[in-house]
Design an enzyme around this catalytic site. Sequence first.
Site, short mmCIF file in Angstrom:
data_model
loop_
_atom_site.label_atom_id
_atom_site.label_comp_id
_atom_site.label_asym_id
_atom_site.label_seq_id
_atom_site.Cartn_x
_atom_site.Cartn_y
_atom_site.Cartn_z
N ARG A 126 54.12 33.29 58.06
CA ARG A 126 52.78 33.88 57.89
C ARG A 126 51.69 33.06 58.59
O ARG A 126 50.52 33.12 58.21
CB ARG A 126 52.43 34.05 56.42
CG ARG A 126 53.36 34.99 55.68
CD ARG A 126 52.79 35.42 54.34
NE ARG A 126 53.73 36.31 53.67
CZ ARG A 126 54.74 35.88 52.92
NH1 ARG A 126 54.94 34.61 52.73
NH2 ARG A 126 55.55 36.76 52.37
N LYS A 147 43.31 36.59 70.83
CA LYS A 147 44.10 37.82 70.81
C LYS A 147 45.53 37.52 71.25
O LYS A 147 45.75 37.04 72.35
CB LYS A 147 43.48 38.87 71.73
CG LYS A 147 42.21 39.48 71.16
CD LYS A 147 41.45 40.28 72.20
CE LYS A 147 41.84 41.73 72.21
NZ LYS A 147 40.93 42.53 73.09
N GLU A 189 38.90 37.45 87.26
CA GLU A 189 38.35 37.39 85.89
C GLU A 189 37.19 36.40 85.83
O GLU A 189 36.24 36.58 85.08
CB GLU A 189 39.42 36.98 84.87
CG GLU A 189 40.45 38.06 84.54
CD GLU A 189 39.96 39.14 83.55
OE1 GLU A 189 38.78 39.15 83.16
OE2 GLU A 189 40.79 40.00 83.19
N GLU A 241 36.13 41.87 67.62
CA GLU A 241 36.02 42.95 68.59
C GLU A 241 35.39 44.21 68.03
O GLU A 241 36.02 45.26 67.94
CB GLU A 241 37.41 43.31 69.14
CG GLU A 241 37.31 44.12 70.42
CD GLU A 241 38.64 44.18 71.15
OE1 GLU A 241 39.68 44.22 70.51
OE2 GLU A 241 38.60 44.19 72.38
N ARG A 245 31.83 42.25 72.20
CA ARG A 245 33.04 41.84 72.90
C ARG A 245 33.49 42.87 73.94
O ARG A 245 34.19 42.53 74.89
CB ARG A 245 34.15 41.58 71.86
CG ARG A 245 35.32 40.83 72.41
CD ARG A 245 36.14 40.21 71.29
NE ARG A 245 37.37 39.68 71.82
CZ ARG A 245 38.13 38.78 71.21
NH1 ARG A 245 37.78 38.31 70.04
NH2 ARG A 245 39.23 38.34 71.76
N ASN A 249 35.12 43.97 79.02
CA ASN A 249 35.95 44.98 79.69
C ASN A 249 35.35 45.49 81.00
O ASN A 249 35.81 46.50 81.52
CB ASN A 249 36.21 46.15 78.74
CG ASN A 249 37.19 45.76 77.66
OD1 ASN A 249 38.10 44.96 77.88
ND2 ASN A 249 37.00 46.31 76.47
N HIS A 256 42.62 49.25 84.16
CA HIS A 256 43.83 49.53 83.37
C HIS A 256 44.50 50.81 83.84
O HIS A 256 45.73 50.90 83.88
CB HIS A 256 43.49 49.64 81.88
CG HIS A 256 43.35 48.31 81.21
ND1 HIS A 256 42.62 48.14 80.06
CD2 HIS A 256 43.87 47.08 81.52
CE1 HIS A 256 42.67 46.85 79.69
NE2 HIS A 256 43.42 46.21 80.56
N HIS A 269 46.79 42.18 87.85
CA HIS A 269 45.69 42.53 86.95
C HIS A 269 44.32 42.28 87.61
O HIS A 269 43.43 43.13 87.58
CB HIS A 269 45.81 41.73 85.65
CG HIS A 269 44.71 42.00 84.67
ND1 HIS A 269 44.54 43.23 84.06
CD2 HIS A 269 43.70 41.21 84.21
CE1 HIS A 269 43.49 43.17 83.27
NE2 HIS A 269 42.96 41.96 83.33
#
Lengths: 367, 367
Positions: A126, A147, A189, A241, A245, A249, A256, A269
């Site tokens: 956990r 993430k 990026e 998010e 946030r 994108n 994408h 990417h």
Amino acid sequence: MSQTVELKVDLGERSYPIYIGENLIGDTGAYLNKHGFKTGSPILIVTDETIAPYYLDTVVNSLRSAGYTVVTHIVPAGEQTKSLSMLEAIVTTALTGNLDRNSAVIALGGGVIGDLAGFVAATYMRGIRFIQIPTTILAHDSSVGGKVAVNHKLAKNIIGAFHQPDYVLYDVTTLRTLSPREVRSGLAEMVKHGLIWDEAFVDWLEESASKLLNLDLDALKYGIHQGCRIKSVVVAEDERENDLRAILNLGHTIGHALEAVAGYGELLHGEAIAIGMVGASLLAQKLGYSSDIYTRTKALLQKFELPVSLPKHYDVDAIMEAMSHDKKFKEGKMVFVIPTAIGKVEINRNVPAEWVRETVEQLKGEA
Amino acid sequence: MSQTVELKVDLGERSYPIYIGENLIGDTGAYLNKHGFKTGSPILIVTDETIAPYYLDTVVNSLRSAGYTVVTHIVPAGEQTKSLSMLEAIVTTALTGNLDRNSAVIALGGGVIGDLAGFVAATYMRGIRFIQIPTTILAHDSSVGGKVAVNHKLAKNIIGAFHQPDYVLYDVTTLRTLSPREVRSGLAEMVKHGLIWDEAFVDWLEESASKLLNLDLDALKYGIHQGCRIKSVVVAEDERENDLRAILNLGHTIGHALEAVAGYGELLHGEAIAIGMVGASLLAQKLGYSSDIYTRTKALLQKFELPVSLPKHYDVDAIMEAMSHDKKFKEGKMVFVIPTAIGKVEINRNVPAEWVRETVEQLKGEA
């Protein structure tokens, strides 16, 4: 000796530092020690078959010299490695290696390894602690934000968690083993972080493109520092998010979709989002913002030798269809990140789908 | 009309209510509505083949009448259903059913379903909301605390998360379909909650055993309310299981070992921990605490028709070996939850392993 920069990602109780410097992986053991990890609990390193021959021994030796017990798990390189069956295999290694609640998982590699190893850390017993050692420029993006995820056969990154690392050890000397194409993709990026937040950083990127492409270590340290800083400010304001946030994108809605319709390996990417960022600047023009945004975005990406146009063979219908799966369509309108100036963006929920189609067509015409 | 009790589990931002009452599952839609769930996002119900024929239609119809789109996934009953492959199958249902970030997962069933469906909710799109509708008495324990997980072939509950539900809807009328043996097993956890925390509740349990065994609804509501209350107070003080939360393991060190060595279906969880609680009270005696603890614990469990002794064929070496895997051994000493009075326990880190062996032997002699 060159200086190591420390950047704090400010997330309250879950705050953590990013160390950016040269030849840091040889000090992996010392950093673990500094962060209070006890030698009694085994450390699991997850890496891939591409990275392992270059850096795994250095990291393992550093840990062993510092007194740690080390367990390693090497996975195949590539996106398809982010699966539940790989998670299960790594957990087998963790259990047979006696990892306990005080153990840590080290992700040694790029974004794929960070996502996979991070999800192992998020779910093993956990949740245990997690350390990122990125070996790509692209990972300056994925190593901030927490993430982590694996893929499902029907959707990417659909099974995951938010799990912040204890710290990130960014050794820019490891970037020398990247191919020129991976370097350019990672820098896309970095450009994005400038375009959404910081015109001064865009100025610097315009001046420093060739240094960055040539892997000048000081330029890399500065660029990665700034990219991480911008992302961390955005994430700190919106960890889970919800809204802000989403500005991260920029270029990703079209990007994408291009990745989804492209053949395997056809677009990296960063290449896909470079084309997507040109698309967003074209949409900005249609929405009445200055055409300088488009001109400067395109020129900047060209300095980084990134693609700014769509190869003719791409099918516009297929791209539009892929975007509709992104669940950003709503009654003929789409949600887009739109640049409103260099270093500024807005979330626009009223972009007519028809303009998006026109833009994709236009991208084929860009030289 | 009978009264519905509302208990708040106090976890700051993650606080949630437990509603305990009769015929609540017919109001599932109204409760979703009350908790702000929009009808635009599909709701996924996860349940098992044993529960579905009794209650699934009622829950589905209630949701549909309230305007919700419903997706269902029925899994085989039993512990082996808590696997990563089942997670993957449920995520397939979620994706094809268009579950989005605003959707919820409803766990309709006992502890196994709560653990599995909860882990789906914890990881789908990095976490969506989660509602528990327990249909066993045992689940009064697992529905408080937010621990969700699946099993790995080498270890139970080893891949999981902490994910608190939005609320728990406890409909005591669904408990009528439990077998008498499952009723007794569930009541063992209720007894445990009394023994670790609240002598007055133990007094009530002594008086109310036969009502509870006969599924008197008022007695069930009170007992479940008190059991959930005690667990929630403990969890609220120690959400991430650092220290205090360990007291919830009274009877579990020996109990888990018995479950590990027992043949399939030979011992239910509650039966194993009943024997374990007698064992803990015997250890208390060795440590110098009053022998009344042992006498009263054993008598109470006997009122609930729970086993208090170990069948002769159990192998003591195998039990000791199973306990050593529990990682609670340290240099010949073990960590145990020891009752120091009725309604009070301590964490004792100095129990000689030899005393534990003697105790397990003694448990074979208990009539």
